[in-house]
Design an enzyme around this catalytic site. Structure first.
Site, short mmCIF file in Angstrom:
data_model
loop_
_atom_site.label_atom_id
_atom_site.label_comp_id
_atom_site.label_asym_id
_atom_site.label_seq_id
_atom_site.Cartn_x
_atom_site.Cartn_y
_atom_site.Cartn_z
N LYS A 216 34.11 1.26 95.37
CA LYS A 216 33.66 2.65 95.31
C LYS A 216 32.56 2.95 96.33
CE LYS A 216 35.50 3.87 90.86
NZ LYS A 216 35.28 4.32 89.47
N ARG A 256 37.30 -3.46 86.05
CA ARG A 256 38.55 -2.97 86.63
C ARG A 256 38.44 -3.08 88.15
NH1 ARG A 256 40.37 1.87 88.79
NH2 ARG A 256 42.50 2.52 88.23
#
Length: 277
Positions: A216, A256
């Protein structure tokens, strides 16, 4: 948790994006057969679950229609589940969630926490599978404008608690709820880092915590030197594994990730250190 394998460490959830426009892998697994192979490869690399999604939720992404999302997701879920892999479906649509569970999905992962589709909570209640409730303030098109906090951790925890209560009021078994702080969703880098630093406060909600930091933007911001552009998503896997180790040490239920092997190693080392302390 009911319906899931008993794992004595932080679990690893591998990501399969059945999309042409993912921020992280640019459509490499858009074809059904390629997506299934990717899921099998992730399981072989150490993923405990495989999370299948057919709609990009990157900042600014437009939504796909229901029929297209079903076309992308359901065959992949069916084949992976038939191969014995515990599958999570990443969707904000109740119809996709329902069809995916029928195809063998063992977890519902809704980044909107049931807010995007009013029918999602009843579907999750009827499915009686674990339901991931993520912190969410709006759709991808404009979520960056909602990244305004005075007390990031306190506000995220309070908003998650409110969603948990609403989901339970809608019929979902509280013992089947998993919470996710929503890193990168209506959050700037400083907000994401604060949440990673205060996972204990998220755990105080009393439910398993899923941490989805993989590749991210905030990791790119951390890795960029002064005056430099952040490295591309595919060059953030070592940083992802670092967050995975931190999350595992702080008691996260699962992480995740896109690249499973480094994180699978990281969570096992974290567990070994915990066992030695």
């Amino acid at each position: 948790m009911a319906g899931l394998p008993d794992i004595d460490r932080c679990a690893v959830m591998g990501v399969v994006n059945v999309t042409p426009d993912s921020f992280s892998d640019g459509g490499r697994w858009f074809d059904t057969s390629a997506a299934v192979k990717r899921g099998l490869d992730l399981a072989a690399a150490g993923a405990d679950f495989v999370d299948v999604g057919g709609e990009s939720t990157r900042p600014g992404a437009a939504r796909v229609d229901e029929a297209e999302e079903l076309r992308r997701v359901v065959p992949v879920v069916r084949e992976l589940a038939a191969a014995g892999i515990p599958v999570s479906v990443d969707t904000m649509r109740a119809s996709v969630a329902e069809r995916a569970v029928e195809a063998g999905a063992a977890i519902l992962n809704d980044v909107s926490g049931g807010l995007a589709d009013p029918a999602m909570v009843p579907v999750a209640a009827a499915a009686r599978v674990p339901f991931v409730v993520m912190h969410w303030r709006g759709f991808s098109e404009d979520m960056n404008s909602r990244a305004v906090y005075r007390d990031t951790v306190g506000e995220v925890v309070a908003e998650l608690r409110q969603r948990m209560d609403a989901v339970v009021d809608g019929g979902v078994d509280p013992e089947r709820i998993i919470v996710d702080p929503g890193l990168g969703f209506a959050k700037e880098a400083e907000h994401d880092l604060a949440l990673v630093a205060h996972l204990a406060e998220l755990r105080a909600l009393g439910r398993p915590v899923l941490v989805a930091a993989s590749r991210k933007r905030f990791l790119g911001r951390v890795l960029a030197g002064p005056g430099q552009d952040p490295p591309p998503a595919l060059e953030r896997d070592a940083a992802t594994a670092a967050v995975s180790a931190i999350a595992a040490r702080e008691g996260a239920w699962a992480v995740r990730v896109h690249d499973v092997r480094p994180t699978a190693d990281a969570v096992r080392v974290a567990r070994a250190v915990e066992g030695a302390s």
